[in-house]
Design a protein around this motif. Structure first.
Motif, short mmCIF file in Angstrom:
data_model
loop_
_atom_site.label_atom_id
_atom_site.label_comp_id
_atom_site.label_asym_id
_atom_site.label_seq_id
_atom_site.Cartn_x
_atom_site.Cartn_y
_atom_site.Cartn_z
N MET A 14 0.85 -1.20 0.00
CA MET A 14 0.00 0.00 0.00
C MET A 14 0.88 1.24 0.00
SD MET A 14 -3.21 -1.21 2.36
CE MET A 14 -2.28 -2.00 3.66
N ALA A 15 1.07 1.80 -1.18
CA ALA A 15 1.93 2.97 -1.34
C ALA A 15 1.31 4.17 -0.66
CB ALA A 15 2.14 3.26 -2.82
N GLY A 16 2.16 5.08 -0.21
CA GLY A 16 1.67 6.27 0.48
C GLY A 16 1.95 6.20 1.97
N VAL A 63 8.16 -6.84 -2.40
CA VAL A 63 8.22 -5.40 -2.71
C VAL A 63 7.41 -5.20 -3.98
CG1 VAL A 63 9.69 -3.49 -3.45
CG2 VAL A 63 10.46 -4.97 -1.60
N ASN A 64 6.57 -4.19 -3.99
CA ASN A 64 5.72 -3.89 -5.15
C ASN A 64 6.23 -2.63 -5.85
OD1 ASN A 64 3.05 -2.05 -5.90
ND2 ASN A 64 2.94 -4.14 -6.63
N ILE A 65 6.23 -2.68 -7.19
CA ILE A 65 6.74 -1.56 -8.00
C ILE A 65 5.69 -1.14 -9.01
CG2 ILE A 65 8.57 -0.89 -9.63
CD1 ILE A 65 10.43 -2.85 -8.30
N PHE A 123 4.29 -6.33 -9.47
CA PHE A 123 4.14 -5.13 -10.29
C PHE A 123 2.68 -4.78 -10.42
CE2 PHE A 123 8.14 -6.99 -11.59
CZ PHE A 123 8.99 -5.90 -11.61
N THR A 124 2.42 -3.48 -10.55
CA THR A 124 1.07 -3.04 -10.85
C THR A 124 1.14 -1.91 -11.86
OG1 THR A 124 -1.06 -2.41 -9.87
CG2 THR A 124 0.89 -1.33 -8.97
N PHE A 125 0.05 -1.62 -12.54
CA PHE A 125 -0.07 -0.59 -13.59
C PHE A 125 0.54 -1.03 -14.91
CE2 PHE A 125 0.23 3.16 -10.31
CZ PHE A 125 -0.94 2.74 -9.71
N VAL A 145 2.62 -10.37 -11.26
CA VAL A 145 2.06 -9.22 -12.00
C VAL A 145 0.58 -9.09 -11.65
CG1 VAL A 145 1.57 -8.25 -14.28
CG2 VAL A 145 3.72 -9.45 -13.88
N THR A 146 0.15 -7.88 -11.32
CA THR A 146 -1.26 -7.62 -11.04
C THR A 146 -2.02 -7.52 -12.35
OG1 THR A 146 -0.57 -6.38 -9.11
CG2 THR A 146 -2.85 -6.07 -9.83
N VAL A 147 -3.16 -8.23 -12.42
CA VAL A 147 -3.97 -8.20 -13.65
C VAL A 147 -5.43 -7.93 -13.29
CG1 VAL A 147 -2.41 -9.79 -14.84
CG2 VAL A 147 -4.41 -10.70 -13.66
N GLU A 170 -13.72 -4.71 -6.80
CA GLU A 170 -14.08 -4.31 -5.43
C GLU A 170 -12.91 -3.67 -4.70
OE1 GLU A 170 -14.05 -7.40 -6.70
OE2 GLU A 170 -15.79 -8.57 -6.14
N ALA A 171 -11.71 -3.83 -5.24
CA ALA A 171 -10.47 -3.50 -4.53
C ALA A 171 -10.35 -2.02 -4.15
CB ALA A 171 -9.28 -3.89 -5.40
N GLY A 172 -9.70 -1.80 -3.01
CA GLY A 172 -9.40 -0.44 -2.58
C GLY A 172 -8.23 0.13 -3.35
N ALA A 207 -5.72 -13.88 -5.17
CA ALA A 207 -6.98 -13.16 -5.44
C ALA A 207 -7.08 -11.96 -4.52
CB ALA A 207 -8.15 -14.10 -5.19
N THR A 208 -7.51 -10.82 -5.08
CA THR A 208 -7.61 -9.62 -4.24
C THR A 208 -8.78 -8.75 -4.66
OG1 THR A 208 -6.28 -7.86 -3.23
CG2 THR A 208 -6.07 -8.10 -5.61
N GLY A 209 -9.35 -8.06 -3.64
CA GLY A 209 -10.43 -7.12 -3.91
C GLY A 209 -11.65 -7.37 -3.03
N ALA A 309 -10.25 2.91 -0.13
CA ALA A 309 -10.98 1.89 0.61
C ALA A 309 -11.59 0.88 -0.35
CB ALA A 309 -12.10 2.54 1.43
N GLY A 310 -11.53 -0.40 0.03
CA GLY A 310 -12.21 -1.43 -0.73
C GLY A 310 -13.69 -1.45 -0.34
N GLN A 311 -14.46 -2.21 -1.10
CA GLN A 311 -15.92 -2.18 -0.88
C GLN A 311 -16.35 -2.71 0.49
OE1 GLN A 311 -17.53 -4.16 -4.36
NE2 GLN A 311 -18.01 -2.20 -5.31
N ALA A 312 -15.49 -3.52 1.15
CA ALA A 312 -15.89 -4.09 2.46
C ALA A 312 -15.28 -3.32 3.63
CB ALA A 312 -15.47 -5.56 2.52
C1 LIG Z 1 -4.37 2.35 0.73
C2 LIG Z 1 -4.08 1.37 -0.37
C3 LIG Z 1 -2.92 1.53 -1.13
C4 LIG Z 1 -2.62 0.60 -2.14
N1 LIG Z 1 -1.42 0.70 -2.82
C5 LIG Z 1 -1.06 -0.28 -3.69
C6 LIG Z 1 0.24 -0.33 -4.25
O1 LIG Z 1 1.10 0.51 -3.97
N2 LIG Z 1 0.52 -1.32 -5.12
C7 LIG Z 1 -0.38 -2.30 -5.43
O2 LIG Z 1 -0.06 -3.21 -6.21
N3 LIG Z 1 -1.61 -2.29 -4.92
C8 LIG Z 1 -1.98 -1.31 -4.03
N4 LIG Z 1 -3.22 -1.33 -3.47
C9 LIG Z 1 -4.21 -2.33 -3.94
C10 LIG Z 1 -4.02 -3.66 -3.23
O3 LIG Z 1 -2.90 -4.34 -3.75
C11 LIG Z 1 -5.24 -4.57 -3.39
O4 LIG Z 1 -5.53 -4.77 -4.74
C12 LIG Z 1 -6.48 -4.03 -2.69
O5 LIG Z 1 -6.16 -3.50 -1.44
C13 LIG Z 1 -7.49 -5.15 -2.53
O6 LIG Z 1 -8.73 -4.67 -2.11
P1 LIG Z 1 -9.11 -4.44 -0.56
O7 LIG Z 1 -8.48 -3.16 -0.19
O8 LIG Z 1 -10.59 -4.42 -0.58
O9 LIG Z 1 -8.54 -5.61 0.22
C14 LIG Z 1 -3.53 -0.44 -2.44
C15 LIG Z 1 -4.69 -0.57 -1.67
C16 LIG Z 1 -4.97 0.30 -0.64
C17 LIG Z 1 -6.21 0.11 0.17
#
Ligand SMILES: Cc1cc2nc3c(=O)[nH]c(=O)nc-3n(C[C@H](O)[C@H](O)[C@H](O)COP(=O)(O)O)c2cc1C
Length: 344
Positions: A14-16, A63-65, A123-125, A145-147, A170-172, A207-209, A309-312
């Motif tokens: 979670m970057a930031g 580590v995520n990039i 990786f993401t994006f 890799v995130t898809v 659904e992911a945050g 799986a995520t979201g 924020a995610g949906q839950a």
């Molecule tokens: C505050 C926050 C920051 C996030 N930053 C990243 C990130 O830097 N890299 C990444 O791959 N995913 C990031 N994500 C997305 C998560 O990898 C993941 O897909 C997401 O949190 C899943 O949904 P959930 O929040 O409902 O669990 C972030 C999510 C949150 C909530």
């Protein structure tokens, strides 16, 4: 690597400032997989965080990039958005940032994770090319890799990914979509997306979201994932670097929406005044809009902050990360046993 986890639970990067070394290490020590987020950091700080995690755990971590975005940007639309936000800057007595383009230290960060032989690099994006993947694998890294679609999954596997992180709508926070300007956003939610990805590729899946408890973890494992990745639920852990305003907002019931208003890339946030007022006008321009709104987001008003924020989200509870990992893992095991009993 995913099959060796005591609990099939991944703490999302979670970057930031949210995913601190303390959070990642606590998760890995508890038998899950902790993640650092390299996004927005300079490479030297990423290396320091890697060292900090290693001081706190001898377990694998990730580590995520961010993959640099090569989407073309509509300059006039970006200029109009800047004009629109001038009143917001006046309201909070801050300056708008320079809407610059940059690659988030791509080369430097790749060098850090390679040199440090980070166990898991995600990786993401976007999807790194096969040369980048091969170099990382040679250094002993497992590459994820995130898809967000079956098409992206096929590309990532063809480029050599060891595993995929399948992100439902659904992911945050940010969608991991490869191309920011690829037309209307694919809003497929996690279960149908998992099914589509499983039909398209043969690769280990995370799986995520929108997952919030052990039963949710069980659901995605039964659906074919090797592990579940949760972000929002970890935001309330004492080890997370989440601001108090964000923590307070997460536990309240409230709608979330996917918006480009804060960064120019689609991301799910709690709906506040800023989201309502500016989403429709926000251009497809990342990281330009991210830099433009930086001071506004930092002004401290929950009505203008990016409250990812995610949906839950309202199910998030404050508890140490180790307890959360154990609760999720044990809860998943119990839920699977309970579900199996329905067939007797
Ligand atoms: C505050 C926050 C920051 C996030 N930053 C990243 C990130 O830097 N890299 C990444 O791959 N995913 C990031 N994500 C997305 C998560 O990898 C993941 O897909 C997401 O949190 C899943 O949904 P959930 O929040 O409902 O669990 C972030 C999510 C949150 C909530």
């Amino acid at each position: 690597m995913l099959d060796e986890l005591r609990h099939p639970v991944v703490q999302a990067p979670m970057a930031g400032g949210m995913s601190t070394p303390e959070l990642a290490a606590a998760v890995s020590n508890a038998g899950g997989l902790g993640f650092l987020a390299a996004g927005y950091l300079i490479p030297r700080d990423v290396r320091e965080q890697v060292h900090a995690v290693r001081r706190l755990t001898d377990q694998p971590f990730g580590v995520n990039i961010f993959v640099p975005d090569t989407s073309t940007v509509d300059g006039p639309a970006l200029a109009r958005y800047r004009d629109r936000l001038t009143v917001e800057a006046q309201r909070y007595g801050v300056e708008l940032g320079d809407a610059v383009d940059e690659d988030d230290g791509w080369i430097g960060k790749l060098a850090v994770v390679r040199e440090e032989r980070v166990p898991v690099v995600s990786f993401t994006f976007g999807c790194p090319d096969s040369f980048v993947m091969a170099e990382l694998k040679e250094a002993g890294c497992t590459v994820v890799v995130t898809v967000t679609s079956a098409t992206e999954a096929s590309k990532a596997v063809a480029a050599g990914a060891d595993a995929l992180c399948v992100q439902g709508s659904e992911a945050g926070a940010h969608r991991g979509t490869f191309q920011n300007n690829a037309g209307p956003l694919d809003d497929t939610s996690l279960l149908p997306l998992l099914r589509k990805v499983i039909a398209a590729v043969d690769a280990p899946l995370i799986a995520t979201g929108g997952l919030s408890c052990g039963a949710d973890v069980a659901a995605v494992l039964v659906a074919g994932a090797r592990a579940a990745q949760l972000g929002t639920m970890f935001l309330l852990c004492p080890e997370a670097g989440t601001s108090q305003v964000h923590r307070d907002a997460l536990v309240r019931e409230g709608r979330t929406a996917v918006t480009r208003a804060f960064t120019g890339r689609p991301a799910r946030a709690l709906v506040n005044r800023f989201v309502t007022k500016h989403s429709a006008a926000a251009p497809t321009a990342y990281p330009h809009v991210h830099h433009l709104t930086r001071m506004l987001r930092g002004a401290g008003d929950p009505e203008a902050m990016s409250l990812w924020a995610g949906q839950a989200h309202e199910f998030a509870r404050e508890m140490p990360a180790a307890e959360l990992v154990t609760t999720l893992g044990d809860g998943a095991r119990a839920a699977i046993a309970e579900a199996a009993r329905r067939f007797s």
